[in-house]
Design a protein around this motif. Structure first.
Motif, short mmCIF file in Angstrom:
data_model
loop_
_atom_site.label_atom_id
_atom_site.label_comp_id
_atom_site.label_asym_id
_atom_site.label_seq_id
_atom_site.Cartn_x
_atom_site.Cartn_y
_atom_site.Cartn_z
N PRO A 1 0.80 -1.23 0.00
CA PRO A 1 0.00 0.00 0.00
C PRO A 1 0.83 1.27 0.00
O PRO A 1 0.42 2.29 -0.57
CB PRO A 1 -0.83 -0.12 1.28
N ASP A 2 2.01 1.24 0.65
CA ASP A 2 2.84 2.45 0.70
C ASP A 2 3.96 2.42 -0.33
O ASP A 2 4.86 3.26 -0.30
CB ASP A 2 3.42 2.66 2.11
N SER B 1 5.39 -9.86 8.70
CA SER B 1 4.11 -10.55 8.49
C SER B 1 4.23 -11.54 7.35
O SER B 1 4.96 -11.32 6.37
CB SER B 1 3.00 -9.54 8.16
N CYS B 2 3.50 -12.64 7.49
CA CYS B 2 3.41 -13.63 6.42
C CYS B 2 2.07 -13.44 5.72
O CYS B 2 1.01 -13.59 6.33
CB CYS B 2 3.52 -15.04 7.02
N LEU B 3 2.14 -13.07 4.45
CA LEU B 3 0.93 -12.87 3.65
C LEU B 3 0.95 -13.90 2.52
O LEU B 3 1.63 -13.73 1.51
CB LEU B 3 0.89 -11.46 3.06
N ASN C 1 4.28 -14.84 0.82
CA ASN C 1 5.21 -13.73 0.90
C ASN C 1 5.51 -13.32 2.34
O ASN C 1 4.63 -13.35 3.20
CB ASN C 1 4.65 -12.52 0.14
N LEU C 2 6.74 -12.90 2.56
CA LEU C 2 7.15 -12.35 3.85
C LEU C 2 7.29 -10.84 3.68
O LEU C 2 8.03 -10.36 2.82
CB LEU C 2 8.49 -12.95 4.28
N VAL C 3 6.57 -10.09 4.50
CA VAL C 3 6.53 -8.64 4.41
C VAL C 3 7.10 -8.05 5.69
O VAL C 3 6.53 -8.23 6.77
CB VAL C 3 5.08 -8.15 4.18
N LEU D 1 -0.60 -1.18 9.26
CA LEU D 1 -1.84 -1.69 9.84
C LEU D 1 -2.64 -2.56 8.86
O LEU D 1 -3.13 -3.62 9.22
CB LEU D 1 -2.71 -0.52 10.30
N GLU D 2 -2.77 -2.10 7.62
CA GLU D 2 -3.56 -2.85 6.64
C GLU D 2 -2.97 -4.23 6.41
O GLU D 2 -3.69 -5.22 6.31
CB GLU D 2 -3.63 -2.07 5.32
N GLU D 3 -1.65 -4.30 6.34
CA GLU D 3 -1.00 -5.59 6.11
C GLU D 3 -1.14 -6.50 7.33
O GLU D 3 -1.33 -7.71 7.18
CB GLU D 3 0.48 -5.36 5.78
N GLU D 4 -1.05 -5.94 8.52
CA GLU D 4 -1.22 -6.74 9.74
C GLU D 4 -2.62 -7.33 9.83
O GLU D 4 -2.81 -8.44 10.34
CB GLU D 4 -0.94 -5.88 10.97
N SER D 5 -3.61 -6.62 9.31
CA SER D 5 -4.99 -7.10 9.39
C SER D 5 -5.23 -8.30 8.48
O SER D 5 -6.19 -9.05 8.67
CB SER D 5 -5.97 -5.97 9.04
#
Length: 257
Positions: free
Chosen positions: A36-37, A179-181, A184-186, A191-195
């Motif tokens: 997002p950023d 975070s694991c999405l 992918n590892l971010v 906040l948006e990614e954590e959610s």
């Protein structure tokens, strides 16, 4: 003082690695997802630090990582109310709270007991408690704006505030989360990614000693992926600590002028 207003803040991204571009967790048909950023998956937010943010405190620091803004005040060492129970070593008290306007939902500012406990665990191993027996050091962290990865920013900022207060430590403490999405590892998620995360990993360490003071893992992780995530965080912590040391050096040189 690792960066000054109006200048480009220093970043602490880990060493370049091959980045994946697929984002199955948000939209499986989107193969060109960017964060997002606009950052790469393994790129941390620019970091800004400033010490001496609270004049009334023994030491203090302000940190700004993207939209995450934190201020930490340190008081002490001062006489402990439980001096008889802590005759040999000092006592560390930690408190983490949020302002009422820190989160998108107004009026929810309060003390975060879990974060307070985790901050204590992260810092306790780095502080040389024997140097202030029968006394207490109080660390008060206030999240002014919650923009994601709040706890790692609080921990790093608190370590800098302790150093500003002249508290003897084995090393500065730096913290980074990931975070694991999907696949992918971010690193350093907002906040948006954590959610949307499937799992999370937080590492707090003393980079000069290559010693981890706290490791928190949630969600399901394979052994190769958690090893990759830990190495990314340790690499980023090492570079973040350099920015923190630079802030202390600039503060020292400024005070001597």
């Amino acid at each position: 003082m690792a960066g000054k207003p109006g200048t480009t803040p220093t970043t602490y991204s880990p060493s370049p690695t091959t980045q994946k571009t697929r984002r199955p967790i948000f939209n499986e048909n989107d193969v060109d997802w960017v964060r997002p950023d606009g950052r790469g998956f393994h790129q941390c937010r620019p970091a800004f630090f400033r010490t001496g943010a609270v004049n009334a405190a023994s030491g203090s620091a302000y940190a700004e990582f993207g939209n995450t803004k934190v201020i930490v005040s340190v008081f002490g060492p001062r006489e402990s109310k439980k001096a008889m129970m802590y005759s040999d070593i000092g006592r560390l008290n930690c408190s983490v709270s949020y302002t009422t306007f820190a989160t998108p939902v107004r009026g929810q500012g309060s003390e975060h007991k879990d974060f307070s406990s985790m901050l204590h665990k992260s810092l306790e191993g780095a502080i040389i408690l024997e140097t202030f027996p029968k006394t207490t050091v109080d660390v008060f962290a206030l999240v002014l704006e919650s923009g994601g990865s709040d706890l790692p920013v609080v921990i790093s900022c608190a370590s800098l505030a302790l150093a500003d207060a002249g508290i003897l430590m084995h090393d500065l403490v730096a913290s980074v989360s990931l975070s694991c999405l999907g696949k992918n590892l971010v690193i350093d998620p907002i906040l948006e990614e954590e959610s949307y995360q499937d799992g999370a990993l937080l590492i707090t360490c003393m980079p000069s000693r290559y010693e981890v003071t706290q490791l928190t893992v949630t969600g399901e992780w394979s052994t190769p992926k958690i090893n990759e995530g830990m190495q990314l965080c340790l690499d980023a912590c090492s570079k973040l600590a350099k920015i923190m040391r630079s802030c202390l050096k600039e503060a020292t040189s400024t005070s001597q002028e």
